[in-house]
Design a protein around this motif. Structure first.
Motif, PDB file in Angstrom:
ATOM      1  N   ASN A  48     -16.184 -11.092  -0.722  1.00 53.43           N
ATOM      2  CA  ASN A  48     -14.983  -9.282  -2.053  1.00 53.43           C
ATOM      3  C   ASN A  48     -14.413  -9.641  -1.055  1.00 53.43           C
ATOM      4  O   ASN A  48     -13.063  -9.102  -0.743  1.00 53.43           O
ATOM      5  CB  ASN A  48     -15.813  -8.029  -1.638  1.00 53.43           C
ATOM      6  CG  ASN A  48     -15.454  -6.994  -1.191  1.00 53.43           C
ATOM      7  OD1 ASN A  48     -15.316  -6.920  -2.152  1.00 53.43           O
ATOM      8  ND2 ASN A  48     -15.580  -6.252  -0.111  1.00 53.43           N
ATOM      9  N   ILE A  49     -14.605  -9.928   1.102  1.00 57.43           N
ATOM     10  CA  ILE A  49     -12.892 -10.416   1.369  1.00 57.43           C
ATOM     11  C   ILE A  49     -11.933 -11.296   0.528  1.00 57.43           C
ATOM     12  O   ILE A  49     -10.486 -11.040   0.555  1.00 57.43           O
ATOM     13  CB  ILE A  49     -12.366 -10.838   2.580  1.00 57.43           C
ATOM     14  CG1 ILE A  49     -13.065  -9.536   3.133  1.00 57.43           C
ATOM     15  CG2 ILE A  49     -11.892 -11.281   3.508  1.00 57.43           C
ATOM     16  CD1 ILE A  49     -13.985  -9.994   5.184  1.00 57.43           C
ATOM     17  N   ILE A  50     -12.414 -12.619  -0.303  1.00 61.81           N
ATOM     18  CA  ILE A  50     -11.775 -13.546  -0.591  1.00 61.81           C
ATOM     19  C   ILE A  50     -11.249 -13.004  -2.110  1.00 61.81           C
ATOM     20  O   ILE A  50     -10.010 -13.112  -2.407  1.00 61.81           O
ATOM     21  CB  ILE A  50     -12.655 -14.582  -0.752  1.00 61.81           C
ATOM     22  CG1 ILE A  50     -13.297 -15.179   0.219  1.00 61.81           C
ATOM     23  CG2 ILE A  50     -11.649 -15.745  -1.896  1.00 61.81           C
ATOM     24  CD1 ILE A  50     -13.954 -16.549   0.105  1.00 61.81           C
ATOM     25  N   ARG A  51     -11.823 -11.804  -2.763  1.00 71.79           N
ATOM     26  CA  ARG A  51     -11.069 -11.822  -3.733  1.00 71.79           C
ATOM     27  C   ARG A  51     -10.072 -10.155  -3.478  1.00 71.79           C
ATOM     28  O   ARG A  51      -9.161 -10.182  -4.233  1.00 71.79           O
ATOM     29  CB  ARG A  51     -12.326 -10.494  -4.351  1.00 71.79           C
ATOM     30  CG  ARG A  51     -13.226 -10.880  -5.317  1.00 71.79           C
ATOM     31  CD  ARG A  51     -13.758 -10.693  -6.009  1.00 71.79           C
ATOM     32  NE  ARG A  51     -14.462  -8.868  -5.516  1.00 71.79           N
ATOM     33  CZ  ARG A  51     -16.022  -9.585  -4.680  1.00 71.79           C
ATOM     34  NH1 ARG A  51     -16.378 -10.735  -5.186  1.00 71.79           N
ATOM     35  NH2 ARG A  51     -17.225  -9.051  -4.705  1.00 71.79           N
ATOM     36  N   LYS A  52     -10.029  -9.639  -2.481  1.00 70.48           N
ATOM     37  CA  LYS A  52      -8.520  -8.598  -2.074  1.00 70.48           C
ATOM     38  C   LYS A  52      -7.957  -9.637  -1.177  1.00 70.48           C
ATOM     39  O   LYS A  52      -7.023  -8.978  -1.582  1.00 70.48           O
ATOM     40  CB  LYS A  52      -9.856  -8.520  -0.709  1.00 70.48           C
ATOM     41  CG  LYS A  52     -10.827  -6.530  -1.446  1.00 70.48           C
ATOM     42  CD  LYS A  52     -11.468  -6.341   0.019  1.00 70.48           C
ATOM     43  CE  LYS A  52     -11.846  -4.604  -0.529  1.00 70.48           C
ATOM     44  NZ  LYS A  52     -12.895  -4.176   0.462  1.00 70.48           N
ATOM     45  N   LEU A  53      -8.471 -10.470  -0.291  1.00 71.15           N
ATOM     46  CA  LEU A  53      -6.930 -11.862  -0.110  1.00 71.15           C
ATOM     47  C   LEU A  53      -6.477 -11.702  -1.756  1.00 71.15           C
ATOM     48  O   LEU A  53      -4.976 -12.555  -1.525  1.00 71.15           O
ATOM     49  CB  LEU A  53      -7.404 -11.922   0.936  1.00 71.15           C
ATOM     50  CG  LEU A  53      -8.017 -12.177   2.016  1.00 71.15           C
ATOM     51  CD1 LEU A  53      -8.495 -13.548   2.824  1.00 71.15           C
ATOM     52  CD2 LEU A  53      -6.959 -11.510   2.476  1.00 71.15           C
ATOM     53  N   ARG A  54      -6.946 -12.882  -2.693  1.00 75.49           N
ATOM     54  CA  ARG A  54      -6.230 -13.093  -3.310  1.00 75.49           C
ATOM     55  C   ARG A  54      -5.397 -11.989  -4.436  1.00 75.49           C
ATOM     56  O   ARG A  54      -4.450 -12.610  -4.634  1.00 75.49           O
ATOM     57  CB  ARG A  54      -7.528 -14.062  -4.345  1.00 75.49           C
ATOM     58  CG  ARG A  54      -7.634 -14.631  -4.132  1.00 75.49           C
ATOM     59  CD  ARG A  54      -9.025 -15.008  -5.173  1.00 75.49           C
ATOM     60  NE  ARG A  54      -9.576 -16.623  -5.001  1.00 75.49           N
ATOM     61  CZ  ARG A  54     -11.042 -17.273  -4.995  1.00 75.49           C
ATOM     62  NH1 ARG A  54     -11.767 -16.793  -5.333  1.00 75.49           N
ATOM     63  NH2 ARG A  54     -11.137 -18.148  -4.941  1.00 75.49           N
ATOM     64  N   LYS A  55      -5.959 -10.787  -4.559  1.00 76.47           N
ATOM     65  CA  LYS A  55      -4.732 -10.056  -4.581  1.00 76.47           C
ATOM     66  C   LYS A  55      -3.906  -9.777  -4.096  1.00 76.47           C
ATOM     67  O   LYS A  55      -2.871  -9.767  -4.826  1.00 76.47           O
ATOM     68  CB  LYS A  55      -5.673  -8.536  -4.765  1.00 76.47           C
ATOM     69  CG  LYS A  55      -5.372  -7.326  -5.801  1.00 76.47           C
ATOM     70  CD  LYS A  55      -6.033  -6.431  -5.744  1.00 76.47           C
ATOM     71  CE  LYS A  55      -5.622  -4.772  -6.183  1.00 76.47           C
ATOM     72  NZ  LYS A  55      -6.263  -3.634  -6.607  1.00 76.47           N
ATOM     73  N   HIS A  56      -4.061 -10.120  -2.749  1.00 75.50           N
ATOM     74  CA  HIS A  56      -2.794  -9.459  -1.690  1.00 75.50           C
ATOM     75  C   HIS A  56      -2.246 -10.541  -2.239  1.00 75.50           C
ATOM     76  O   HIS A  56      -0.431 -11.040  -1.739  1.00 75.50           O
ATOM     77  CB  HIS A  56      -3.038  -9.558  -0.182  1.00 75.50           C
ATOM     78  CG  HIS A  56      -2.229  -8.981   0.051  1.00 75.50           C
ATOM     79  ND1 HIS A  56      -1.389  -8.489   0.454  1.00 75.50           N
ATOM     80  CD2 HIS A  56      -0.896  -9.848   1.198  1.00 75.50           C
ATOM     81  CE1 HIS A  56      -0.130  -7.187   1.516  1.00 75.50           C
ATOM     82  NE2 HIS A  56      -0.113  -8.522   1.221  1.00 75.50           N
ATOM     83  N   LEU A  57      -2.574 -12.330  -2.821  1.00 78.34           N
ATOM     84  CA  LEU A  57      -1.640 -13.451  -2.952  1.00 78.34           C
ATOM     85  C   LEU A  57      -1.105 -13.113  -4.015  1.00 78.34           C
ATOM     86  O   LEU A  57       0.425 -13.426  -3.754  1.00 78.34           O
ATOM     87  CB  LEU A  57      -2.872 -14.847  -2.241  1.00 78.34           C
ATOM     88  CG  LEU A  57      -2.036 -15.845  -2.877  1.00 78.34           C
ATOM     89  CD1 LEU A  57      -1.071 -16.269  -2.085  1.00 78.34           C
ATOM     90  CD2 LEU A  57      -3.348 -16.614  -3.430  1.00 78.34           C
ATOM     91  N   ARG A  58      -1.186 -12.366  -4.978  1.00 79.48           N
ATOM     92  CA  ARG A  58      -0.492 -12.404  -6.453  1.00 79.48           C
ATOM     93  C   ARG A  58       0.356 -11.919  -5.682  1.00 79.48           C
ATOM     94  O   ARG A  58       1.261 -11.533  -6.482  1.00 79.48           O
ATOM     95  CB  ARG A  58      -1.668 -11.812  -7.186  1.00 79.48           C
ATOM     96  CG  ARG A  58      -3.117 -12.985  -7.348  1.00 79.48           C
ATOM     97  CD  ARG A  58      -3.072 -12.406  -9.357  1.00 79.48           C
ATOM     98  NE  ARG A  58      -3.990 -11.158  -9.088  1.00 79.48           N
ATOM     99  CZ  ARG A  58      -5.414 -11.091  -8.316  1.00 79.48           C
ATOM    100  NH1 ARG A  58      -5.418 -12.273  -8.368  1.00 79.48           N
ATOM    101  NH2 ARG A  58      -6.183 -10.009  -8.442  1.00 79.48           N
TER     102      ARG A  58
END
Length: 149
Positions: free
Chosen positions: A10-20
């Motif tokens: 879940n944290i990884i998904r949120k970080l990927r969103k921020h990365l985009r």
């Protein structure tokens, strides 16, 4: 372990969103800088662009670490330290590790003070503090092992 893995994913998904978001910001700032004539505005946007580049790379690194941690099963088992010979060998290995890393660790804080990019400077400071904490723990382990003799 599954709940921890889900938590990390879940944290990884949120970080990927921020990365985009950071990637889009980099593209927008890069495009805007080509058209801006004001030196003051250019300098401000260049600073933000540099921070965004650093953020992108820090996010990538954080995602990679979390992905690795989520795939790893950490098992801590109580084990008895071996014979005196093995314990002395372990002590020497730990002391050598500390000796080799000590100068490199001192160099991190010096390097951090020279970096103008805030996020990189703070990352280097965090690395320095982590390494100092590791050294304290290792020194305590060495003392505890040496007290056995």
């Amino acid at each position: 372990m599954s709940s921890n893995r889900d938590y990390l994913e879940n944290i990884i998904r949120k970080l990927r969103k921020h990365l985009r978001l950071e990637v889009r910001s980099i593209e927008m700032y890069g495009s805007a800088l080509k058209r801006i004539k004001s030196p003051v505005l250019r300098e401000v946007l260049e600073g933000i662009l540099i921070d965004s580049l650093a953020h992108r790379e820090l996010l990538k690194a954080s995602i990679n670490v979390l992905k690795e941690v989520s795939r790893t099963d950490f098992k801590v088992e109580a084990e008895r330290i071996g014979e005196e010979e093995e314990t002395k060998e372990l002590i020497e290995v730990l002391k050598e590790h500390l000796r080799l890393e000590e100068n490199a660790v001192k160099g991190l804080i010096d390097l951090a003070e020279k970096v103008n990019i805030y996020s990189i400077r703070e990352t280097l400071r965090t690395l320095y503090e982590d390494e100092r904490r590791h050294h304290i723990m290792l020194k305590n382990i060495i003392m505890a092992l040496e007290e056995q003799f």
